[in-house]
Design a protein around this motif. Sequence first.
Motif, PDB file in Angstrom:
ATOM      1  N   ARG A  40       0.855  -1.199   0.000  1.00 51.93           N
ATOM      2  CA  ARG A  40       0.000   0.000   0.000  1.00 51.93           C
ATOM      3  C   ARG A  40       0.888   1.246   0.000  1.00 51.93           C
ATOM      4  NH1 ARG A  40       0.219   3.092   4.330  1.00 51.93           N
ATOM      5  NH2 ARG A  40      -0.249   2.387   6.452  1.00 51.93           N
ATOM      6  N   ASN A  73      -0.334 -11.586   4.042  1.00 53.85           N
ATOM      7  CA  ASN A  73      -1.763 -11.659   3.766  1.00 53.85           C
ATOM      8  C   ASN A  73      -2.202 -10.429   2.988  1.00 53.85           C
ATOM      9  OD1 ASN A  73      -4.293 -12.836   3.905  1.00 53.85           O
ATOM     10  ND2 ASN A  73      -4.801 -11.908   5.858  1.00 53.85           N
ATOM     11  N   THR A  82       5.289 -10.065   7.190  1.00 55.56           N
ATOM     12  CA  THR A  82       6.282  -9.914   8.255  1.00 55.56           C
ATOM     13  C   THR A  82       7.614 -10.514   7.807  1.00 55.56           C
ATOM     14  OG1 THR A  82       4.480 -10.250   9.849  1.00 55.56           O
ATOM     15  CG2 THR A  82       6.730 -10.419  10.697  1.00 55.56           C
ATOM     16  N   ASP A  99       2.310  -5.612  14.796  1.00 56.99           N
ATOM     17  CA  ASP A  99       0.956  -5.076  14.618  1.00 56.99           C
ATOM     18  C   ASP A  99       0.408  -5.705  13.344  1.00 56.99           C
ATOM     19  OD1 ASP A  99      -1.170  -3.615  13.623  1.00 56.99           O
ATOM     20  OD2 ASP A  99      -0.245  -1.656  13.897  1.00 56.99           O
TER      21      ASP A  99
HETATM   22  P1  5GP Z   1      -2.678  -0.119   7.707  1.00 61.19           P
HETATM   23  O1  5GP Z   1      -2.626  -0.140   6.225  1.00 61.19           O
HETATM   24  O2  5GP Z   1      -3.881   0.607   8.232  1.00 61.19           O
HETATM   25  O3  5GP Z   1      -1.395   0.338   8.336  1.00 61.19           O
HETATM   26  O4  5GP Z   1      -2.847  -1.644   8.198  1.00 61.19           O
HETATM   27  C1  5GP Z   1      -3.915  -2.413   7.760  1.00 61.19           C
HETATM   28  C2  5GP Z   1      -3.926  -3.739   8.481  1.00 61.19           C
HETATM   29  O5  5GP Z   1      -2.786  -4.532   8.105  1.00 61.19           O
HETATM   30  C3  5GP Z   1      -3.852  -3.616  10.005  1.00 61.19           C
HETATM   31  O6  5GP Z   1      -4.862  -4.452  10.556  1.00 61.19           O
HETATM   32  C4  5GP Z   1      -2.482  -4.141  10.356  1.00 61.19           C
HETATM   33  O7  5GP Z   1      -2.472  -4.744  11.619  1.00 61.19           O
HETATM   34  C5  5GP Z   1      -2.264  -5.150   9.253  1.00 61.19           C
HETATM   35  N1  5GP Z   1      -0.857  -5.502   9.027  1.00 61.19           N
HETATM   36  C6  5GP Z   1       0.218  -4.685   9.102  1.00 61.19           C
HETATM   37  N2  5GP Z   1       1.346  -5.361   8.842  1.00 61.19           N
HETATM   38  C7  5GP Z   1       0.983  -6.652   8.615  1.00 61.19           C
HETATM   39  C8  5GP Z   1       1.728  -7.856   8.326  1.00 61.19           C
HETATM   40  O8  5GP Z   1       2.946  -7.885   8.206  1.00 61.19           O
HETATM   41  N3  5GP Z   1       0.988  -8.981   8.147  1.00 61.19           N
HETATM   42  C9  5GP Z   1      -0.361  -9.007   8.261  1.00 61.19           C
HETATM   43  N4  5GP Z   1      -0.969 -10.174   8.108  1.00 61.19           N
HETATM   44  N5  5GP Z   1      -1.078  -7.900   8.549  1.00 61.19           N
HETATM   45  C10 5GP Z   1      -0.420  -6.742   8.726  1.00 61.19           C
END
Ligand code: 5GP
Length: 187
Positions: A40, A73, A82, A99
């Motif tokens: 993103r 994911n 991660t 997170d």
């Molecule tokens: P944002 O784009 O708002 O920062 O994150 C969106 C979602 O992606 C959040 O629920 C966050 O916890 C999740 N997220 C962030 N990094 C990772 C990751 O490395 N793996 C996964 N599975 N989810 C993640």
Amino acid sequence: MRKGNLFIVSGASGVGKSTVLQKVMESDKQLRFSVSATTRPPRPGETDGVEYYFVNAEQFNEMIAKGEFLEYNEHNKAMYGTPIAQLEEKLRDGDVILDIEPYGAFAVKEKRPDATLIFIVPPSQEELERRLWGRGDTSLEQITMRLERAKWEMEQQDRYDFVVVNDTVQECADRILHIIAAKADME
Ligand code: 5GP
């Protein structure tokens, strides 16, 4: 050398998770944050290598092919993962916070059963909806999507080790800090 403990924090969109985690990190300078890779685009104020490693789809796929992710994911039409190497390195220094959303959290827990799963909930469903609307940057379609996603995420909370309420940022951060301290005391 003793490795640090791994803490995974999830919470529905709009629950204020980033603010709470910022407070937690400020209060415990020993804690390290696992920086995920994502496709993103950065939001205003975000820096590559701090909140995320911002990569394109090709780079992300290359990382998958090389087996560089502990888990990954799709979320909101973007990929999140991660990276194992930096996580291992940080764990050698001490406790690490991840997170990530529930699918990722469960995938990590399967591979690392000693990880502690923490789920942040809003004080009420009404408050969550109010916070989502309050963001102001979103269309009705996006709000509806987030609410549905939030409903699903809230249903996953029983699978977490701890559920903490975000009534105020400070109190919520304190609860998480207590969990982290208690885990250290158990060793
Ligand atoms: P944002 O784009 O708002 O920062 O994150 C969106 C979602 O992606 C959040 O629920 C966050 O916890 C999740 N997220 C962030 N990094 C990772 C990751 O490395 N793996 C996964 N599975 N989810 C993640």
